[in-house]
Write an enzyme that holds these catalytic residues in place. Structure first.
Site, PDB file in Angstrom:
ATOM      1  N   CYS A   1      -4.292  12.576  -1.936  1.00 56.08           N
ATOM      2  CA  CYS A   1      -3.226  12.151  -0.822  1.00 56.08           C
ATOM      3  C   CYS A   1      -2.128  10.881  -1.200  1.00 56.08           C
ATOM      4  O   CYS A   1      -1.365  11.318  -0.646  1.00 56.08           O
ATOM      5  CB  CYS A   1      -3.568  11.369   0.254  1.00 56.08           C
ATOM      6  N   TYR A   2      -2.106  10.478  -2.190  1.00 59.69           N
ATOM      7  CA  TYR A   2      -1.252   9.557  -2.743  1.00 59.69           C
ATOM      8  C   TYR A   2      -0.150  10.633  -4.134  1.00 59.69           C
ATOM      9  O   TYR A   2       0.909   9.775  -4.177  1.00 59.69           O
ATOM     10  CB  TYR A   2      -1.846   8.216  -3.814  1.00 59.69           C
TER      11      TYR A   2
ATOM     12  N   ARG B   1      -2.775   0.998  -4.168  1.00 63.29           N
ATOM     13  CA  ARG B   1      -3.347  -0.197  -4.712  1.00 63.29           C
ATOM     14  C   ARG B   1      -3.349  -0.779  -5.531  1.00 63.29           C
ATOM     15  O   ARG B   1      -4.206  -0.300  -6.266  1.00 63.29           O
ATOM     16  CB  ARG B   1      -3.070  -1.515  -3.611  1.00 63.29           C
TER      17      ARG B   1
ATOM     18  N   HIS C   1      -5.896  15.266   3.509  1.00 64.15           N
ATOM     19  CA  HIS C   1      -5.708  15.967   2.476  1.00 64.15           C
ATOM     20  C   HIS C   1      -4.966  16.944   1.558  1.00 64.15           C
ATOM     21  O   HIS C   1      -4.087  17.265   1.159  1.00 64.15           O
ATOM     22  CB  HIS C   1      -6.513  15.957   1.543  1.00 64.15           C
TER      23      HIS C   1
ATOM     24  N   LYS D   1      -7.175  -0.641  -7.250  1.00 64.97           N
ATOM     25  CA  LYS D   1      -7.956   1.062  -6.367  1.00 64.97           C
ATOM     26  C   LYS D   1      -7.816   2.091  -7.063  1.00 64.97           C
ATOM     27  O   LYS D   1      -7.497   2.168  -8.487  1.00 64.97           O
ATOM     28  CB  LYS D   1      -7.394   0.562  -5.006  1.00 64.97           C
TER      29      LYS D   1
ATOM     30  N   ASP E   1      -9.053  14.455  -2.194  1.00 68.02           N
ATOM     31  CA  ASP E   1      -9.020  13.137  -2.826  1.00 68.02           C
ATOM     32  C   ASP E   1      -9.493  12.869  -4.162  1.00 68.02           C
ATOM     33  O   ASP E   1      -8.625  12.808  -5.135  1.00 68.02           O
ATOM     34  CB  ASP E   1      -9.919  12.488  -2.057  1.00 68.02           C
TER      35      ASP E   1
ATOM     36  N   HIS F   1       0.988  -1.075   0.156  1.00 74.14           N
ATOM     37  CA  HIS F   1      -0.002  -0.260  -0.364  1.00 74.14           C
ATOM     38  C   HIS F   1       0.605   0.983   0.347  1.00 74.14           C
ATOM     39  O   HIS F   1       1.874   1.348   0.783  1.00 74.14           O
ATOM     40  CB  HIS F   1      -1.096   0.318   1.325  1.00 74.14           C
TER      41      HIS F   1
HETATM   42  C1  FPP Z   1      -6.588   1.897   3.067  1.00 74.45           C
HETATM   43  O1  FPP Z   1      -7.207   2.921   2.579  1.00 74.45           O
HETATM   44  C2  FPP Z   1      -5.272   2.451   3.621  1.00 74.45           C
HETATM   45  C3  FPP Z   1      -4.969   2.273   4.611  1.00 74.45           C
HETATM   46  C4  FPP Z   1      -6.081   2.021   5.796  1.00 74.45           C
HETATM   47  C5  FPP Z   1      -3.121   2.880   5.196  1.00 74.45           C
HETATM   48  C6  FPP Z   1      -2.341   4.208   5.092  1.00 74.45           C
HETATM   49  C7  FPP Z   1      -1.569   4.351   5.525  1.00 74.45           C
HETATM   50  C8  FPP Z   1      -0.951   5.903   5.381  1.00 74.45           C
HETATM   51  C9  FPP Z   1      -1.901   7.226   4.749  1.00 74.45           C
HETATM   52  C10 FPP Z   1       0.657   6.637   5.869  1.00 74.45           C
HETATM   53  C11 FPP Z   1       0.534   6.556   7.248  1.00 74.45           C
HETATM   54  C12 FPP Z   1       1.470   6.949   7.942  1.00 74.45           C
HETATM   55  C13 FPP Z   1       1.507   7.747   9.386  1.00 74.45           C
HETATM   56  C14 FPP Z   1       2.733   8.281   8.820  1.00 74.45           C
HETATM   57  C15 FPP Z   1       1.100   7.928   9.980  1.00 74.45           C
HETATM   58  P1  FPP Z   1      -8.412   3.039   1.864  1.00 74.45           P
HETATM   59  O2  FPP Z   1      -9.210   1.657   1.729  1.00 74.45           O
HETATM   60  O3  FPP Z   1      -9.496   3.935   2.207  1.00 74.45           O
HETATM   61  O4  FPP Z   1      -7.602   3.099   0.668  1.00 74.45           O
HETATM   62  P2  FPP Z   1      -7.100   2.513  -0.548  1.00 74.45           P
HETATM   63  O5  FPP Z   1      -8.980   2.603  -1.274  1.00 74.45           O
HETATM   64  O6  FPP Z   1      -6.664   4.038  -1.468  1.00 74.45           O
HETATM   65  O7  FPP Z   1      -6.635   1.936  -0.608  1.00 74.45           O
HETATM   66 ZN    ZN Z   2      -7.257  10.079   0.145  1.00 72.01          ZN
HETATM   67  K     K Z   3      -8.959   6.304  -0.149  1.00 69.60           K
END
Ligand code: FPP
Ligand code: ZN
Ligand code: K
Length: 407
Positions: free
Chosen positions: A271-272, A263, A329, A266, A319, A215
């Site tokens: 934020c990415y 990932r 964000h 997705k 986002d 991720h």
């Molecule tokens: C999936 O969210 C994302 C996470 C569960 C955690 C992601 C990790 C970070 C952002 C790093 C944090 C860093 C620090 C320093 C605290 P989702 O399933 O809503 O999003 P997705 O569909 O884009 O994977």
């Molecule tokens: Zn985000």
């Molecule tokens: K997300």
């Protein structure tokens, strides 16, 4: 199954929830991406919106009280990257964070809460951003060190808090804090790189813990941790399968959106722009300049996604279209914009394991041949590629910590 290629996009005939959501996202972005003129960075509007986050939070946001240091860090980092004046928040930040510090070390999410690595990382970064001795001084570094050591595990990893989970996020927070405050010892860094190495998955990406899904959020945490432990060109190829990593990172940028996903299968998310976009500086620094003839990612397309799709018309960054802006964000979209607008190089050589490795970076503005054109209205400040604070802030805090050894 029929495979169609339209406008450079490959679509198979299989319809799933995933493909529907992807189509929906492309549809939602389309009107923004096809504007004849790319919108300018709406600086003043974002600054006004962000300022609201430092005033009283509305009642419905009361759950965010558990992340007061985060709100402060996200807001101050975003404002500073936009070139806003944050000095007016300095005194308030200091007194507010003072009450979040736990007597046994570390910071909690609010008054009297248990210490936790995430708000502690946010608190230290926020103090670094406002800067100055009065800010640095509030940290009880002796207690901080023993608290960090109390979270250290046999396998090298760190727990987020007493009795909590261990993951690469916790390790990044611990190492970043220890580096800024000069709290390094061989016991603290023991086994870290080996443990991080186990977070690489079959896809080539990086996960929160060994065996979990790769991720973007955790990818940054793993790479930044390694770059705290040693120079990128030494540690990244040593502890990771580098070419698999580059392939997985490249696959995070989507067309036609131009933005980055966290990932496989997705959606893009602003934020990415940092969690994944920020990985590129670290990865590129591990490659000899003679071998890096073409950019590995499309900075121009990321900037376009940010300016066209991530700006809310009433201020704040988001986002994707049809989402509300928030402080998280805003911080990471703007940090990602900075990652796209500057080129980073690493100047250190074999500095060793004192966690001083992240202080040997240099950066300069990109040029057209880097695949991006930066209009003066869109320019943000340079972000530090490891600490995620505006350039200079981390260096000042470390300098103070070195000059003031713990008694
Ligand atoms: C999936 O969210 C994302 C996470 C569960 C955690 C992601 C990790 C970070 C952002 C790093 C944090 C860093 C620090 C320093 C605290 P989702 O399933 O809503 O999003 P997705 O569909 O884009 O994977
Ligand atoms: Zn985000
Ligand atoms: K997300």
């Amino acid at each position: 199954m029929a495979v169609e290629i339209t406008d450079g996009r490959i679509k198979d005939g299989l319809v799933t929830l995933t493909s529907e959501q992807q189509d929906e996202t492309e549809r939602a972005c389309e009107p923004y991406l096809s504007l004849s003129q790319m919108p300018l960075l709406d600086r003043e509007n974002h600054l006004d919106w962000l300022q609201g986050g430092l005033d009283e939070l509305p009642d419905y946001m009361v759950m965010l009280d558990a992340s007061r240091p985060w709100i402060m860090y996200w807001t101050l980092n975003a404002m500073a990257l936009l070139g806003g004046d944050i000095s007016i928040y300095r005194d308030r930040l200091i007194s507010s964070l003072r009450s979040c510090q736990h007597p046994d070390g570390g910071f909690g999410g609010g008054d009297g809460q248990l210490a936790h690595l995430a708000p502690t990382y946010a608190a230290i970064n926020a103090l670094a951003i406002v800067g100055g001795e009065e800010a640095y001084e509030i940290v009880d570094r002796k207690a901080m060190y023993s608290w960090l050591m109390s979270l250290k595990q046999e396998d090298g990893s760190f727990l987020m808090l007493y009795g909590g989970e261990n993951d690469s996020r916790a390790m990044y927070c611990a190492l970043s804090i220890a580096s800024l405050l000069n709290l390094t010892t061989p016991e603290l860094t023991r086994g870290c790189a080996e443990w991080l190495s186990r977070c690489q998955t079959y896809e080539g990406g990086l996960a929160g813990v060994p065996g979990a899904e790769a991720h973007g959020g955790y990818a940054f945490c793993v790479l930044a941790s390694l770059c705290l432990l040693g120079p990128p060109s030494e540690v990244l190829p040593k502890y990771l399968n580098f070419s698999n990593l580059v392939r997985w990172l490249s696959a995070r940028q989507y067309s036609p959106e131009g933005g980055l996903s966290g990932r496989t299968n997705k959606l893009v998310d602003g934020c990415y722009s940092w969690w994944v976009g920020g990985c590129w500086a670290l990865v590129e620094a591990a490659i000899p300049a003679s071998k890096l003839q073409r950019p590995l990612w499309d900075r121009g397309e990321l900037q376009k996604y940010i300016l066209a799709c991530c700006q809310h018309k009433n201020g704040g960054l988001r986002d994707k279209p049809e989402k509300w802006p928030d402080h998280y964000h805003s911080c990471y979209v703007l940090s990602g914009l900075s990652a796209a607008q500057y080129k980073y190089t690493y100047r250190g050589v074999g500095i060793g394991m004192d966690l001083g490795n992240a202080f040997a970076w240099a950066a300069e503005g990109t040029r057209k041949e880097d695949g991006i054109e930066v209009r003066k209205e869109d320019k943000v400040k340079m972000v530090h590629p490891v600490f995620v604070v505006p350039w200079g802030c981390a260096e000042q805090m470390r300098k103070w910590a070195l000059a003031n050894p713990i008694q």
